[in-house]
Every structure is written in structure tokens, then in C-alpha cells.
Design a protein around this motif. Sequence first.
Motif, PDB file in Angstrom:
ATOM      1  N   GLU A   1      -5.279 -26.477-156.434  1.00 26.97           N
ATOM      2  CA  GLU A   1      -4.372 -26.848-158.371  1.00 26.97           C
ATOM      3  C   GLU A   1      -3.438 -28.224-157.594  1.00 26.97           C
ATOM      4  O   GLU A   1      -2.147 -28.219-158.262  1.00 26.97           O
ATOM      5  N   GLY A   2      -3.256 -28.668-156.269  1.00 20.15           N
ATOM      6  CA  GLY A   2      -2.355 -29.357-155.345  1.00 20.15           C
ATOM      7  C   GLY A   2      -0.857 -29.288-155.189  1.00 20.15           C
ATOM      8  O   GLY A   2      -0.530 -29.727-155.771  1.00 20.15           O
ATOM      9  N   GLU A   3      -1.071 -27.689-155.329  1.00 18.87           N
ATOM     10  CA  GLU A   3       0.626 -27.737-154.769  1.00 18.87           C
ATOM     11  C   GLU A   3       1.042 -28.098-153.136  1.00 18.87           C
ATOM     12  O   GLU A   3       0.170 -28.047-152.791  1.00 18.87           O
ATOM     13  N   THR A   4       1.996 -28.641-152.814  1.00 14.88           N
ATOM     14  CA  THR A   4       2.659 -28.870-152.180  1.00 14.88           C
ATOM     15  C   THR A   4       1.931 -27.606-150.576  1.00 14.88           C
ATOM     16  O   THR A   4       1.362 -27.320-150.357  1.00 14.88           O
ATOM     17  N   LYS A   5       2.469 -28.514-149.776  1.00 17.60           N
ATOM     18  CA  LYS A   5       2.033 -28.354-148.262  1.00 17.60           C
ATOM     19  C   LYS A   5       2.667 -26.676-147.734  1.00 17.60           C
ATOM     20  O   LYS A   5       2.299 -25.859-147.557  1.00 17.60           O
ATOM     21  N   GLU A   6       3.747 -26.956-147.977  1.00 17.95           N
ATOM     22  CA  GLU A   6       4.743 -25.289-148.168  1.00 17.95           C
ATOM     23  C   GLU A   6       4.257 -24.416-148.788  1.00 17.95           C
ATOM     24  O   GLU A   6       3.998 -23.408-148.365  1.00 17.95           O
ATOM     25  N   GLU A   7       3.776 -24.746-150.066  1.00 15.18           N
ATOM     26  CA  GLU A   7       3.384 -23.514-150.752  1.00 15.18           C
ATOM     27  C   GLU A   7       2.184 -23.330-150.291  1.00 15.18           C
ATOM     28  O   GLU A   7       1.731 -22.432-150.059  1.00 15.18           O
ATOM     29  N   VAL A   8       1.312 -24.253-149.789  1.00 14.11           N
ATOM     30  CA  VAL A   8       0.448 -23.716-149.213  1.00 14.11           C
ATOM     31  C   VAL A   8      -0.255 -22.843-148.480  1.00 14.11           C
ATOM     32  O   VAL A   8      -0.530 -21.567-147.518  1.00 14.11           O
ATOM     33  N   MET A   9       0.872 -22.968-147.049  1.00 12.73           N
ATOM     34  CA  MET A   9       1.381 -22.940-146.172  1.00 12.73           C
ATOM     35  C   MET A   9       2.223 -21.638-146.012  1.00 12.73           C
ATOM     36  O   MET A   9       1.385 -20.397-145.525  1.00 12.73           O
TER      37      MET A   9
END
Length: 164
Positions: free
Chosen positions: A46-54
Motif C-alpha cells: 500500500e506504499g506506507e511510509t518507511k516508519e510505518e513499515v518499520m
Amino acid sequence: MKKMTYAAALLAITLGTFQMSCESKTENKAEDVAEAKQEVVNAQVEGETKEEVMDKQADLDSARKDFKKTWDADRDDMRKELNAEIEDIDEKTAKYERDLKAATGAAKTKLTAGLSTLKKERATMTGLLKEIDQVTATTWTKTKQAIETVKDGVDDRVDALDAN
């Protein structure tokens, strides 16, 4: 009609609760890992931000750690049960061997047969212990059920020796 609806809802809740309670802690932790992994994949897709994925990855790492801890405890508990059963068999074997020295006739035949059964069942239990060391997380639930079935059969046969 209302009573039937309530009865159907109560039945569904009861069956759902029963089914949930049948799952082991290890199975629940495995499901947590699968859900956390799916959340990481979804976040990436879904292309979430890097922080959200982390953050999702950190949740996954935590779920994996919890799973390993629970799975290790589950296997350790099974090892303890099997070792306790082996100790019980060893005690009975020692008793039968002592009694065999003084036995004659039919009693001696019965003790000899009992000793043979005890030795066979001990070998079975030792094999189950080895199987625990070879099991993977993927096969644990099925293997645990098989081990419990065999262990219960061994328990019954060893206990039956005392009844005879």
C-alpha cells in the motif's frame, strides 16, 4: 422467532468459544505471526511510509519472539511429561526385575512378559523424545497430537500391568 434467533446466536458463540479454546497457545502465537507478517506485506504494497513499515516489522519481530518462547515452553513441557513417564517405566522395570528373582511358575512368566512390555514401551517413549528434537514449528501441532496419542497408549499399557 426471537427465541430461535437467540438460540442460534448462543450456539454460534458457544461453538466459536469452544473452537477457540481448542487451539493451543502455540497455535495462537503462530496465527499472531502470520497476521503480523501480512500487515508488513500490506504496508509495503500500500506504499506506507518507511516508519510505518518499520513499526509493522517491529510488531512482526515481537510476534516471532513470543511464538518462539511459547513453542519452546510447549516442547519443554512435553519433554518433562515424557521423561516422567520414562522414570515411571524405569521404576516399574526395576521392581519387576527384583520380583522376577524370587518368582516361579506362572508368576515368573507374567513378570517376564511384563518386563518385555515395559522395555518396548520405554523404547517407544525414548523415540518420542527424539522426535520432539526433530520437530519443526510447522509440524509441531500435528506431531504433538501424535505424541500425546502414543503417550496415552503407553500409559494405558503400563498401568494395565499393575492391574494384572
